[in-house]
Design a protein around this motif. Structure first.
Motif, short mmCIF file in Angstrom:
data_model
loop_
_atom_site.label_atom_id
_atom_site.label_comp_id
_atom_site.label_asym_id
_atom_site.label_seq_id
_atom_site.Cartn_x
_atom_site.Cartn_y
_atom_site.Cartn_z
N TRP A 239 6.88 23.50 -46.03
CA TRP A 239 8.03 24.09 -46.08
C TRP A 239 8.18 25.18 -46.11
CZ3 TRP A 239 11.35 21.05 -49.92
CH2 TRP A 239 11.18 19.48 -49.37
N ASN A 240 7.94 25.85 -45.10
CA ASN A 240 8.87 26.98 -44.49
C ASN A 240 9.67 27.56 -44.18
OD1 ASN A 240 8.40 29.16 -42.61
ND2 ASN A 240 8.16 28.41 -41.40
N TRP A 241 10.31 28.20 -45.14
CA TRP A 241 11.64 28.74 -44.66
C TRP A 241 12.53 29.30 -43.72
CZ3 TRP A 241 13.53 33.62 -43.90
CH2 TRP A 241 12.23 35.04 -44.15
N LYS A 242 11.38 29.55 -43.05
CA LYS A 242 12.04 30.43 -42.15
C LYS A 242 11.77 29.48 -40.47
CE LYS A 242 11.65 34.93 -39.75
NZ LYS A 242 10.88 34.90 -38.22
N PHE A 243 10.97 28.28 -40.49
CA PHE A 243 11.12 27.40 -39.77
C PHE A 243 12.07 27.32 -38.48
CE2 PHE A 243 11.47 23.29 -37.64
CZ PHE A 243 9.99 22.95 -37.38
N ASN A 244 13.48 26.99 -39.50
CA ASN A 244 14.64 26.70 -38.67
C ASN A 244 15.01 28.23 -37.69
OD1 ASN A 244 14.86 24.55 -39.73
ND2 ASN A 244 17.12 25.10 -41.34
N GLN A 245 14.88 29.34 -38.48
CA GLN A 245 14.63 30.82 -37.21
C GLN A 245 14.21 30.54 -36.35
OE1 GLN A 245 14.26 35.03 -37.94
NE2 GLN A 245 16.16 34.34 -39.40
N ASP A 246 12.99 30.01 -36.32
CA ASP A 246 11.98 29.91 -35.19
C ASP A 246 12.28 28.91 -34.50
OD1 ASP A 246 11.46 32.10 -36.33
OD2 ASP A 246 9.83 31.26 -37.73
N LEU A 247 12.80 27.71 -34.65
CA LEU A 247 12.49 26.61 -33.69
C LEU A 247 13.77 26.00 -33.65
CD1 LEU A 247 8.43 25.27 -35.10
CD2 LEU A 247 9.89 26.28 -32.67
N GLY A 248 15.17 26.42 -34.77
CA GLY A 248 16.17 25.70 -34.90
C GLY A 248 16.71 25.22 -32.82
N LEU A 249 16.17 26.16 -32.10
CA LEU A 249 16.36 26.41 -30.84
C LEU A 249 16.20 24.48 -30.56
CD1 LEU A 249 16.41 29.66 -29.38
CD2 LEU A 249 18.58 28.05 -29.59
N VAL A 250 15.18 24.13 -31.26
CA VAL A 250 13.78 23.35 -30.57
C VAL A 250 14.47 21.67 -31.06
CG1 VAL A 250 11.38 22.43 -29.89
CG2 VAL A 250 12.06 24.71 -29.41
N ASN A 251 14.00 22.05 -32.51
CA ASN A 251 14.62 21.00 -33.03
C ASN A 251 15.65 21.09 -34.08
OD1 ASN A 251 11.15 21.25 -34.14
ND2 ASN A 251 11.67 19.95 -33.54
N GLU A 252 16.37 19.92 -33.85
CA GLU A 252 17.59 19.38 -34.36
C GLU A 252 17.80 18.36 -35.88
OE1 GLU A 252 20.97 19.95 -30.94
OE2 GLU A 252 19.47 17.82 -30.61
N SER A 253 18.93 18.75 -36.26
CA SER A 253 19.13 18.39 -38.01
C SER A 253 20.04 17.08 -38.10
CB SER A 253 18.94 19.27 -38.69
OG SER A 253 18.29 20.26 -39.00
N LEU A 254 20.37 16.15 -38.38
CA LEU A 254 21.65 14.88 -39.01
C LEU A 254 23.23 16.06 -38.90
CD1 LEU A 254 19.99 12.69 -40.91
CD2 LEU A 254 20.06 12.48 -38.61
N LEU A 255 23.00 16.71 -39.29
CA LEU A 255 24.57 17.67 -39.41
C LEU A 255 23.91 19.33 -39.23
CD1 LEU A 255 25.82 16.07 -42.70
CD2 LEU A 255 26.01 15.27 -40.59
N VAL A 256 25.07 19.75 -39.01
CA VAL A 256 24.93 21.02 -38.33
C VAL A 256 26.70 22.09 -38.58
CG1 VAL A 256 26.58 20.93 -36.31
CG2 VAL A 256 24.02 22.71 -36.44
N ALA A 257 26.80 22.59 -38.69
CA ALA A 257 28.55 23.99 -38.86
C ALA A 257 28.87 23.80 -37.40
CB ALA A 257 28.22 25.25 -38.52
N ASP A 258 30.48 23.26 -38.00
CA ASP A 258 31.14 22.92 -36.81
C ASP A 258 31.25 24.20 -36.76
OD1 ASP A 258 33.38 21.68 -35.13
OD2 ASP A 258 34.56 21.13 -37.03
N LEU A 259 31.23 24.82 -35.23
CA LEU A 259 31.53 25.98 -34.55
C LEU A 259 32.72 25.99 -33.96
CD1 LEU A 259 27.82 27.13 -33.49
CD2 LEU A 259 28.68 27.82 -35.22
N SER A 260 33.30 25.21 -33.99
CA SER A 260 34.74 24.41 -32.91
C SER A 260 35.56 25.02 -33.87
CB SER A 260 35.61 23.45 -32.66
OG SER A 260 35.18 22.36 -34.08
#
Length: 564
Positions: free
Chosen positions: A55-76
């Protein structure tokens, strides 16, 4: 009224700040290859853990290039692509700005209340020697990841209490069964801090060892130099693509990418100025004018910080269990002076616990009750009177803790000098970040605690900071009636009603003053013009820049022409 005048223009300024980079960039032909070097928003904080279940708040910054989620921002729909969204907020995505990442589609159903998620087919985990063979993502991976989060002893209290069960009904279908409606379902399970899908093989190999990290994302982690660099290379079996100018391009564009950990500000600025950094996501206002002179090709975006600045006052500890003392300390702080002397005028008042990024959830100070406005009006005489009424006519001394990586520690020194004028002495203790964070999470921190905390989203901003027993509640604020209101807001399906509830709760928490409320600064993002398909976007989910960086390409001819 002192400080309130700054709020009158905050809505306009925040909007202008987000538009700093201009509208959509001119479409050019993407290029493959090259590398990117980036100093993230939290460039001063090294990875805290490589295990998502910590439950590390910084995980998505460090490994958000490696691990994905079900939903994400629609960058289009980003401003880079001519859309309406700046994608700056640390952890808030309106539903209109969300698309499926690992989820191909999703549907909320009633009777029974459940969320049915259809996964994309053909999404692959790459081979990771010694960890796992390349294989397809399945619904079992989603169920396994959820169960690890939910069974972790480190999980946030009550975070998944609205869920009865998560199950795979076939290879590509996940069903989440609810026991009650939860307005944050998309954040908590879809694109939030604790929603990355991590395969069982990584856990069995040792999830907290960076060498074992593996996921379906656009990059693979190849090296970690402690306290210095996270290095990534392109995932050869990545599934996603982007459409530009009517043509589809496989992602990612660059071959390698690095995130730099740079604690010293001057070192980071030098790296940017000399082209060793392609992007610096958080440049302090004080450095901007010099950089515009010494490195004029740099491109810029200005944004209101997504961090709320405050001194938390432990309401379970004397003297801060007395509301009069907490209100007195707020009145003894001259925020206009802080804005003028420390921020050079580039800050606003009342960016926390709500922010203009939240739209209708946010209420300007000017329309709030007088009991709230009074706290933001510099009034040392009234502060002394309240302290005397509370039994402290001569003031008191109290320890305040801060982190060595907090770039606003000088603000704390200014606050200390202002409080000294009403007899309150702050004894400042500076801790290294791991010790500082541990003190709060174990509730052993000092009576006062200087902090920058992300706004997250409208309901979470109140829940995590003021809900009873919450980890990120440094004031230890606890009120059963307030908790009941939180529950009502979180389970209210009508968004207009939810907005009204949260505005009322914000007024209440401001008036109770569990924090000394401090100004929120403007921050700048800078990047070299060879960085293409980018306009300063920062997050595509909760502290997750990875999908943004995967869509950037490097104009290598321009970089060479500019002498780099």
């Amino acid at each position: 009224m002192t400080c309130i005048k700054t709020l009158a223009r905050i809505g306009l300024l925040a909007g202008a700040a987000a538009l700093g980079a201009g509208g959509a960039v001119a479409q050019e032909t993407p290029q493959y290859g090259g590398s990117l070097s980036i100093a993230n928003v939290y460039r001063t904080v090294a990875p805290l853990s490589f295990d998502a279940a910590d439950w590390n708040w910084k995980f998505n910054q460090d490994l958000g290039l490696v691990n994905e989620s079900l939903l994400v921002a629609d960058l289009s729909k980003s401003r880079t692509q001519g859309g309406p969204y700046a994608f700056i907020s640390d952890a808030y995505l309106p539903m209109a700005a969300v698309r499926g990442e690992l989820a191909e589609s999703w549907q909320m159903q009633d009777n029974p209340q459940q969320l049915v998620i259809k996964l994309r087919k053909g999404v692959m985990f790459p081979e990771k020697k010694g960890v796992m063979a390349s294989r397809e993502l399945t619904a079992d991976d989603v169920v396994y990841s959820f169960n690890r989060y939910n069974n972790s002893p480190k999980k946030v209290a009550n975070y998944f209490d609205h869920i009865d069960k998560v199950e795979a009904t076939d290879k590509y279908t996940v069903v989440i069964r609810f026991n009650k409606y939860m307005a944050e379902w998309d954040y908590r399970f879809g694109w939030g801090y604790y929603s990355s899908i991590v395969p069982k093989e990584v856990v069995e190999a040792g999830a907290n060892n960076w060498r074992n990290a593996n996921g379906t994302g656009p990059f693979m982690l190849t090296n970690y130099v402690q306290g210095n660099t996270l290095a990534y290379k392109k995932n050869p079996v990545y599934w996603d693509s982007i459409t530009l100018g009517g043509k589809s391009y496989k992602l990612p564009f660059v071959e390698t990418l690095s995130y730099r950990v740079i604690k010293d500000e001057s070192t980071a600025l030098t790296a940017l100025r000399t082209g060793k950094l392609d992007i610096m996501e958080a440049v302090p206002w004080s450095a901007v004018d010099e950089l515009k002179k010494s490195a004029p090709p740099l491109k810029w975006n200005r944004w209101l910080s997504t961090l709320g600045n405050y001194v938390a006052l432990r309401t379970d500890t004397k003297p801060f269990d007395d509301l009069r003392v907490r209100r007195a300390l707020n009145m003894a702080v001259d925020r206009d002076q802080i804005i003028k002397t420390f921020y050079g005028g580039q800050a606003e008042v009342l960016g926390y616990p709500m922010t203009p990024d939240f739209g209708p959830y946010y209420e300007k100070l000017a329309t709030m009750p007088e009991a709230v406005k009074e706290l933001f009006t510099y009034n040392p005489d009234k502060a002394k009177k309240l302290l005397a009424e509370a039994g402290y006519p001569n003031g008191f001394s109290v320890k305040v803790q801060t982190s060595s990586v907090n770039t606003n520690n000088e603000v704390l020194s200014i606050v200390a000098s202002q409080l000294a004028k009403v007899g309150v002495k702050l004894e400042i203790q500076v801790l290294e970040y791991p010790a500082y964070l541990s003190a709060m999470t174990t509730k052993t921190h000092a009576p006062a605690y200087f902090m920058n905390q992300g706004h997250t989203n409208p309901t979470t901003s109140l829940r995590k900071a003021f809900g009873s027993g919450q980890i990120w509640n440094p004031s230890q604020y606890s009120d059963k009636a307030f908790d009941a209101k939180l529950e009502a807001a979180q389970t209210e399906p009508d968004e207009a009603k939810r907005q009204e509830l949260l505005r009322a709760m914000t007024r209440e928490i401001l008036e109770k003053a569990p924090h000394i409320w401090l100004p929120t600064p403007y921050v700048y993002t800078a990047w070299w013009p060879w960085v293409k398909n980018y306009s300063g976007e920062l997050r595509a989910g909760a502290e997750r820049p990875g999908p943004i960086h995967a869509r950037i390409w490097v104009d290598q001819a321009m970089k060479k022409k500019l002498g780099f």
